[in-house]
Design an enzyme around this catalytic site. Structure first.
Site, PDB file in Angstrom:
ATOM      1  N   GLU A   1      -2.146 -11.971   3.916  1.00 42.62           N
ATOM      2  CA  GLU A   1      -1.514 -10.663   3.713  1.00 42.62           C
ATOM      3  C   GLU A   1      -0.199 -10.849   2.955  1.00 42.62           C
ATOM      4  OE1 GLU A   1      -2.025  -6.950   6.416  1.00 42.62           O
ATOM      5  OE2 GLU A   1      -0.103  -7.791   7.007  1.00 42.62           O
TER       6      GLU A   1
ATOM      7  N   LYS B   1       4.328  -0.916  14.908  1.00 41.25           N
ATOM      8  CA  LYS B   1       5.600  -0.746  14.209  1.00 41.25           C
ATOM      9  C   LYS B   1       5.733   0.686  13.697  1.00 41.25           C
ATOM     10  CE  LYS B   1       8.281  -2.403  10.310  1.00 41.25           C
ATOM     11  NZ  LYS B   1       8.393  -3.313   9.184  1.00 41.25           N
TER      12      LYS B   1
ATOM     13  N   GLY C   1       5.630  -6.626   9.992  1.00 37.16           N
ATOM     14  CA  GLY C   1       4.604  -6.638  11.043  1.00 37.16           C
ATOM     15  C   GLY C   1       4.119  -8.040  11.385  1.00 37.16           C
ATOM     16  N   ARG C   2       3.810  -8.845  10.343  1.00 38.50           N
ATOM     17  CA  ARG C   2       3.241 -10.176  10.622  1.00 38.50           C
ATOM     18  C   ARG C   2       4.310 -11.190  11.004  1.00 38.50           C
ATOM     19  NH1 ARG C   2       2.311  -8.298   5.620  1.00 38.50           N
ATOM     20  NH2 ARG C   2       3.325  -9.261   3.836  1.00 38.50           N
TER      21      ARG C   2
ATOM     22  N   LYS D   1      -7.607   2.383   3.959  1.00 43.51           N
ATOM     23  CA  LYS D   1      -7.181   3.317   5.016  1.00 43.51           C
ATOM     24  C   LYS D   1      -7.338   4.759   4.530  1.00 43.51           C
ATOM     25  CE  LYS D   1      -3.516   0.476   7.123  1.00 43.51           C
ATOM     26  NZ  LYS D   1      -2.072   0.355   7.308  1.00 43.51           N
TER      27      LYS D   1
ATOM     28  N   GLU E   1      -6.283   2.660  14.389  1.00 40.42           N
ATOM     29  CA  GLU E   1      -6.952   1.904  15.449  1.00 40.42           C
ATOM     30  C   GLU E   1      -6.149   1.935  16.736  1.00 40.42           C
ATOM     31  OE1 GLU E   1      -6.373   0.896  12.341  1.00 40.42           O
ATOM     32  OE2 GLU E   1      -7.872  -0.543  11.627  1.00 40.42           O
TER      33      GLU E   1
HETATM   34  O1  F6P Z   1      -2.938  -4.264   8.064  1.00 41.69           O
HETATM   35  C1  F6P Z   1      -1.840  -3.567   7.594  1.00 41.69           C
HETATM   36  C2  F6P Z   1      -0.742  -3.510   8.613  1.00 41.69           C
HETATM   37  O2  F6P Z   1       0.234  -2.667   8.107  1.00 41.69           O
HETATM   38  C3  F6P Z   1      -0.156  -4.880   8.951  1.00 41.69           C
HETATM   39  O3  F6P Z   1       0.749  -5.333   8.045  1.00 41.69           O
HETATM   40  C4  F6P Z   1       0.410  -4.602  10.299  1.00 41.69           C
HETATM   41  O4  F6P Z   1       0.691  -5.778  10.973  1.00 41.69           O
HETATM   42  C5  F6P Z   1      -0.706  -3.791  10.923  1.00 41.69           C
HETATM   43  O5  F6P Z   1      -1.181  -2.993   9.869  1.00 41.69           O
HETATM   44  C6  F6P Z   1      -0.330  -2.960  12.110  1.00 41.69           C
HETATM   45  O6  F6P Z   1       0.666  -2.030  11.802  1.00 41.69           O
HETATM   46  P1  F6P Z   1       1.464  -1.280  12.927  1.00 41.69           P
HETATM   47  O7  F6P Z   1       2.228  -2.290  13.720  1.00 41.69           O
HETATM   48  O8  F6P Z   1       2.365  -0.336  12.207  1.00 41.69           O
HETATM   49  O9  F6P Z   1       0.477  -0.556  13.807  1.00 41.69           O
END
Ligand code: F6P
Length: 542
Positions: free
Chosen positions: A343, A198, A257-258, A512, A204
């Site tokens: 979360e 997102k 995101g979730r 982070k 990662e």
């Molecule tokens: O773990 C934190 C978080 O922001 C989640 O809420 C989200 O789903 C995930 O990291 C991945 O985020 P992104 O889609 O921005 O890479």
């Protein structure tokens, strides 16, 4: 809108008094003996699934008070605000509109944009599925958290709807073993990478994407090939372009995101099961949205589950809930639900920033049945903690078209064994086994020397351990959509009563930030100014 926190409702004190008077000692076995149609009374049919609540520690008096609590907390107006696109994620000034993503064309907010985005994503998915033309045999989806768990769980669940000759792989961990293991058997010329993030800033995901690109170029491919073999799903299209990706499917900040598998983040799902099935997934979720939005609270499945969560967490003090899906396809569901629930509701302050005097999200954990039975069910039956269990059973199996003849008969028989196990576990948790029963039994493997009274104590079960069973006719895109939406709304309900923001996740930020500071130290060995433990570990790693 009513009061903003459950403990400010008069029903809160009444629930505590009711718990002290009868709730604490409530016995489900006695409730069944006293209530002729307890099953009929405490079960409901919701879209695509049936919910049996009858083996829970609940009676009409409890439910009436919980419903009063919900009304005092303005659950109905909070639900309306959510569905109307009010900025309910107030720490980020955002609406939370995953429900708009599954509304039929013409209905729901932002319908024109949603339908255009969906059509473009599905058309692209179909072009990839046309493997004779696309030449793609493997799709590697790179994302983490909400950009991984939902798609990975759904693709795993709907394996029997996938297309032979087109394999989906999911890479999430920054641990290079994850990507290396997937790349080992792939060919660059037949692989498509979907980079899902997102924010397009997640360490990662970007690290895996960089490594995947390096692997791709090292296989003799050019930057022009990258344009055809890498696509992104992101609300940060500029960052995706800066990475060198030319095709990005964008989405909006009002998709959390979730809650994003219904958006273009669902691209791997659409590639795996096709456009029509993806639309069925959305339709199933929409059916549950309608149920949630319009069914009176006392017959509303997500509301009842959310209220039960409050009863167990805040009055009984149960700190975890175990999810046991009796379907191998749903083996990733507990991991998906961990993010969805923990979360969302793992919060310690209310909407005004006041520290909460009561507990919020339980720990959610579990494993597919029957595997869990041979691991942690011992504790569920005889351990010192009471852990409510949620069983998910699927009536009809779907092994795929390749399963025929004797194999089909044999696997159908296995399915009956699976269902029998599921029913037996919830029955055993409830019934237990008294000391007297155990004393009267001769267990063939039991000690012949230990006193029978001592043995009977080891072999008796307390029982009265609560469980809920969710029953699906079959595991289809439609029923899975409804099941996921049920959980989403249930998490909203408990979060709304707790008066917390279920839609932010500031708690993951500190780790982070510290990781970014530590990273250079892992190369230069500088342990200066660190706490003793971190400094010691850093030096050991050097
Ligand atoms: O773990 C934190 C978080 O922001 C989640 O809420 C989200 O789903 C995930 O990291 C991945 O985020 P992104 O889609 O921005 O890479």
């Amino acid at each position: 809108m009513g009061i903003s926190r459950c403990d400010q409702s008069p029903a809160w004190a009444l629930l505590q008094a009711h718990f002290n008077a009868s709730g604490r000692d409530f016995d489900v076995r006695q409730a069944f003996a006293a209530e002729a149609d307890r099953f009929g009374h405490w079960s409901i049919a919701a879209p695509e699934l049936f919910v049996d609540l009858s083996k829970n520690r609940i009676d009409t008096a409890t439910l009436d008070l919980l419903l009063q609590l919900a009304r005092d907390c303005g659950l109905e107006s909070q639900r309306e605000a959510l569905l109307a696109g009010a900025p309910v994620n107030l720490t980020e000034d955002r609406a939370v509109l995953h429900t708009a993503l599954r509304a039929p064309a013409g209905a729901g907010l932002f319908s024109a944009e949603v339908q255009a985005s969906l059509a473009a994503m599905l058309a692209y998915a179909e072009s990839v599925r046309d493997t004779a033309r696309s030449g793609i045999t493997d799709v590697v989806h790179i994302g983490i958290g909400g950009s991984d768990l939902g798609p990975a769980m759904v693709v795993g669940a709907l394996q029997s709807y996938t297309q032979p000759g087109l394999k989906l792989h999911f890479v999430s961990n920054v641990d290079g073993h994850d990507l290396a293991g997937v790349l080992r058997d792939l060919k660059a010329s037949t692989t498509l990478f979907v980079i899902a993030s997102k924010t397009f800033t997640t360490q990662e995901t970007l690290a895996n994407a960089q490594s995947a690109k390096a692997w791709f170029l090292a296989a003799g491919k050019s930057e022009a090939d990258v344009a055809r073999h890498f696509v992104a799903t992101s609300s940060n299209t500029a960052a995706a372009a800066a990475f060198g990706i030319q095709t990005t499917f964008g989405f909006w900040d009002w998709v959390g995101g979730r809650y994003s598998l219904w958006s273009v983040i669902g691209l791997p799902i659409a590639i795996a099961i096709g456009a029509d099935n993806f639309r069925s997934l959305l339709a199933g979720a929409h059916a549950m949205d309608e149920h949630f939005a319009h069914t009176p609270l006392e017959r509303n499945a997500p509301v009842l589950l959310g209220l039960l969560d409050i009863w167990y967490r805040n009055f009984h003090g149960f700190s975890s809930r175990s999810v046991a899906p009796y379907h191998q396809g749903l083996k990733r569901l507990p991991a998906y639900l961990q993010q969805l629930e923990m979360e969302s509701n793992g919060k310690g302050v209310d909407l005004q920033g006041q520290v909460l005097p009561y507990a919020t999200s339980p720990v959610v954990w579990g494993e597919a049945g029957t595997n869990g039975q041979h691991a942690y069910f011992q504790m569920l039956h005889q351990g010192t903690d009471v852990i409510p269990v949620e069983f998910i059973a699927v009536k009809k199996p779907n092994f795929g078209a390749h399963v025929q003849g004797d194999l089909a008969r044999s696997l159908a028989d296995q399915h009956l064994k699976l269902l029998a196990n599921c029913l037996a576990q919830s029955q055993a948790l409830m019934q237990g086994k008294s000391y007297e029963e155990a004393l009267g039994e001769q267990a063939p493997t039991a000690s012949k020397t230990l006193a029978s009274e001592v043995l009977a104590r080891h072999r008796s079960f307390p029982g009265n351990r609560p469980s809920t069973t969710l029953l699906l006719d079959e595991l289809s895109p439609r029923s899975l959509g409804a099941l996921i939406a049920l959980y989403e709304h249930r998490v909203f309900v408990s979060g709304a009563l707790w008066g917390i923001n279920s839609f932010d996740q500031w708690g993951v930020e500190l780790g982070k930030a510290l990781c970014n500071k530590l990273l250079p130290r892992l190369s230069n060995g500088d342990a200066g100014g660190l706490d003793g433990s971190t400094a010691g570990l850093l030096q050991k790693i050097q």
